[in-house]
Design a protein around this motif. Structure first.
Motif, PDB file in Angstrom:
ATOM      1  N   ASP A 136       0.842  -1.201   0.000  1.00 43.94           N
ATOM      2  CA  ASP A 136       0.000   0.000   0.000  1.00 43.94           C
ATOM      3  C   ASP A 136       0.879   1.254   0.000  1.00 43.94           C
ATOM      4  O   ASP A 136       0.598   2.222  -0.719  1.00 43.94           O
ATOM      5  CB  ASP A 136      -0.902   0.021   1.240  1.00 43.94           C
ATOM      6  CG  ASP A 136      -2.108  -0.897   1.108  1.00 43.94           C
ATOM      7  OD1 ASP A 136      -2.167  -1.698   0.157  1.00 43.94           O
ATOM      8  OD2 ASP A 136      -2.994  -0.827   1.992  1.00 43.94           O
ATOM      9  N   ALA A 173      -1.618  -6.178  -1.116  1.00 49.59           N
ATOM     10  CA  ALA A 173      -2.531  -5.155  -0.607  1.00 49.59           C
ATOM     11  C   ALA A 173      -2.830  -5.376   0.866  1.00 49.59           C
ATOM     12  O   ALA A 173      -3.266  -6.455   1.271  1.00 49.59           O
ATOM     13  CB  ALA A 173      -3.841  -5.166  -1.402  1.00 49.59           C
ATOM     14  N   GLN A 174      -2.623  -4.340   1.666  1.00 44.44           N
ATOM     15  CA  GLN A 174      -2.975  -4.403   3.085  1.00 44.44           C
ATOM     16  C   GLN A 174      -4.442  -4.045   3.322  1.00 44.44           C
ATOM     17  O   GLN A 174      -5.017  -4.416   4.345  1.00 44.44           O
ATOM     18  CB  GLN A 174      -2.088  -3.445   3.899  1.00 44.44           C
ATOM     19  CG  GLN A 174      -0.670  -3.943   4.115  1.00 44.44           C
ATOM     20  CD  GLN A 174       0.137  -3.933   2.837  1.00 44.44           C
ATOM     21  OE1 GLN A 174       0.535  -2.878   2.359  1.00 44.44           O
ATOM     22  NE2 GLN A 174       0.402  -5.104   2.281  1.00 44.44           N
ATOM     23  N   THR A 175      -5.030  -3.308   2.390  1.00 41.39           N
ATOM     24  CA  THR A 175      -6.414  -2.865   2.539  1.00 41.39           C
ATOM     25  C   THR A 175      -7.173  -3.089   1.235  1.00 41.39           C
ATOM     26  O   THR A 175      -6.570  -3.187   0.163  1.00 41.39           O
ATOM     27  CB  THR A 175      -6.470  -1.358   2.885  1.00 41.39           C
ATOM     28  OG1 THR A 175      -5.749  -0.622   1.878  1.00 41.39           O
ATOM     29  CG2 THR A 175      -5.848  -1.089   4.245  1.00 41.39           C
ATOM     30  N   ASP A 176      -8.486  -3.168   1.332  1.00 34.20           N
ATOM     31  CA  ASP A 176      -9.328  -3.244   0.136  1.00 34.20           C
ATOM     32  C   ASP A 176      -9.662  -1.822  -0.286  1.00 34.20           C
ATOM     33  O   ASP A 176     -10.725  -1.286   0.063  1.00 34.20           O
ATOM     34  CB  ASP A 176     -10.601  -4.044   0.428  1.00 34.20           C
ATOM     35  CG  ASP A 176     -10.369  -5.536   0.355  1.00 34.20           C
ATOM     36  OD1 ASP A 176      -9.680  -5.980  -0.582  1.00 34.20           O
ATOM     37  OD2 ASP A 176     -10.860  -6.258   1.242  1.00 34.20           O
ATOM     38  N   THR A 181      -5.560   0.216  -5.520  1.00 40.28           N
ATOM     39  CA  THR A 181      -5.446  -0.813  -6.562  1.00 40.28           C
ATOM     40  C   THR A 181      -5.260  -0.175  -7.930  1.00 40.28           C
ATOM     41  O   THR A 181      -4.433  -0.629  -8.737  1.00 40.28           O
ATOM     42  CB  THR A 181      -6.688  -1.721  -6.558  1.00 40.28           C
ATOM     43  OG1 THR A 181      -6.787  -2.374  -5.293  1.00 40.28           O
ATOM     44  CG2 THR A 181      -6.610  -2.768  -7.657  1.00 40.28           C
ATOM     45  N   ARG A 197      -2.845  -8.582  -8.204  1.00 36.88           N
ATOM     46  CA  ARG A 197      -3.144  -8.090  -6.862  1.00 36.88           C
ATOM     47  C   ARG A 197      -3.348  -9.269  -5.933  1.00 36.88           C
ATOM     48  O   ARG A 197      -4.048 -10.224  -6.272  1.00 36.88           O
ATOM     49  CB  ARG A 197      -4.403  -7.226  -6.861  1.00 36.88           C
ATOM     50  CG  ARG A 197      -4.775  -6.667  -5.480  1.00 36.88           C
ATOM     51  CD  ARG A 197      -6.107  -5.932  -5.552  1.00 36.88           C
ATOM     52  NE  ARG A 197      -6.488  -5.338  -4.279  1.00 36.88           N
ATOM     53  CZ  ARG A 197      -7.142  -5.975  -3.305  1.00 36.88           C
ATOM     54  NH1 ARG A 197      -7.492  -7.242  -3.470  1.00 36.88           N
ATOM     55  NH2 ARG A 197      -7.450  -5.344  -2.186  1.00 36.88           N
ATOM     56  N   PHE A 199      -4.290  -9.897  -1.874  1.00 33.25           N
ATOM     57  CA  PHE A 199      -4.638  -9.304  -0.584  1.00 33.25           C
ATOM     58  C   PHE A 199      -3.924 -10.054   0.537  1.00 33.25           C
ATOM     59  O   PHE A 199      -4.039 -11.280   0.661  1.00 33.25           O
ATOM     60  CB  PHE A 199      -6.149  -9.336  -0.346  1.00 33.25           C
ATOM     61  CG  PHE A 199      -6.547  -8.729   0.964  1.00 33.25           C
ATOM     62  CD1 PHE A 199      -6.566  -7.351   1.121  1.00 33.25           C
ATOM     63  CD2 PHE A 199      -6.865  -9.523   2.051  1.00 33.25           C
ATOM     64  CE1 PHE A 199      -6.913  -6.774   2.344  1.00 33.25           C
ATOM     65  CE2 PHE A 199      -7.212  -8.961   3.271  1.00 33.25           C
ATOM     66  CZ  PHE A 199      -7.230  -7.581   3.413  1.00 33.25           C
ATOM     67  N   THR A 200      -3.190  -9.326   1.378  1.00 31.43           N
ATOM     68  CA  THR A 200      -2.472  -9.937   2.490  1.00 31.43           C
ATOM     69  C   THR A 200      -2.971  -9.467   3.846  1.00 31.43           C
ATOM     70  O   THR A 200      -2.725 -10.122   4.856  1.00 31.43           O
ATOM     71  CB  THR A 200      -0.972  -9.599   2.416  1.00 31.43           C
ATOM     72  OG1 THR A 200      -0.792  -8.182   2.597  1.00 31.43           O
ATOM     73  CG2 THR A 200      -0.369 -10.029   1.089  1.00 31.43           C
TER      74      THR A 200
END
Length: 212
Positions: A136, A173-176, A181, A197, A199-200
């Motif tokens: 991010d 990605a730490q956030t949605d 993105t 992408r 998501f983590t």
């Protein structure tokens, strides 16, 4: 309370009280947002966060000395200090500082491994040798931390030299956040690379801080 540091100074995120039972997380500025969020979400009011400039990653040989100075400057105020860095390209020099001064650091080679999970990241390493990773933070700061330092804003033709052996951008990605993105996808387009992408969330950064 969060206090940003100049090179050699600290930026603090936490409560002003110090002393017995308090923990200082001495971290890279690239992790400030995530660590601050974890402190607030979990009510860890015994923790303070102090950040060194994220731009030190462009000169990793300077990280150990900067961390050493910060530890020595602040260790008298805290019962414990946790170094919020991976090895981050220091070739073991940061671990030598931590061992000398009796502090621990987060496990793993870099923040990509924190977020992915160290074992998961290492298991993918061979298959992803051509991956250029973004978090991010780097999605937000792509121009400041990649484009301008590499001179791509002035000499876009250098892209082929720098990224000839990469095949994709992997956004951890730490956030949605659809805006981030889109920024990460734009970075991939700028480098002429495929985009993925993944998501983590906060990954093992959260569990490491829980242990602290």
């Amino acid at each position: 309370m969060t206090v940003p540091l100049r090179d050699g100074d600290l930026t603090r995120h936490g409560l002003p009280a110090t002393g017995r039972g308090r923990v200082l997380i001495l971290a890279c500025g690239a992790l400030a947002r995530e660590i601050t969020a974890l402190i607030r979400l979990n009510g860890w009011d015994h923790m303070d966060l102090a950040c060194l400039p994220a731009i030190l990653h462009n000169t990793p040989d300077r990280i150990p000395a900067a961390v050493r100075k910060a530890i020595l400057d602040h260790r008298g105020e805290y019962e414990r200090i946790l170094v919020g860095y991976g090895d981050c390209g220091t070739g073991g020099a940061l671990d030598a500082v931590c061992a000398e001064l009796g502090v621990e650091r987060l496990p793993g080679p870099h923040c990509y491994a924190f977020f992915s999970g160290v074992d998961d990241f290492l298991s993918r390493a061979e298959a992803e040798m051509g991956a250029f990773y973004l978090t991010d933070f780097l999605a937000r700061q792509f121009d400041a931390f990649v484009v301008r330092p590499l001179g791509l804003d002035r000499h876009p033709e250098l892209r082929e030299m720098y990224f000839a052996h990469y095949d994709r951008v992997v956004y951890l990605a730490q956030t949605d956040d659809p805006v981030l993105t889109a920024e990460a996808r734009r970075a991939a387009d700028r480098l002429g690379l495929d985009f993925e992408r993944r998501f983590t969330g906060f990954g093992e950064l959260a569990t490491a801080l829980e242990r602290a």
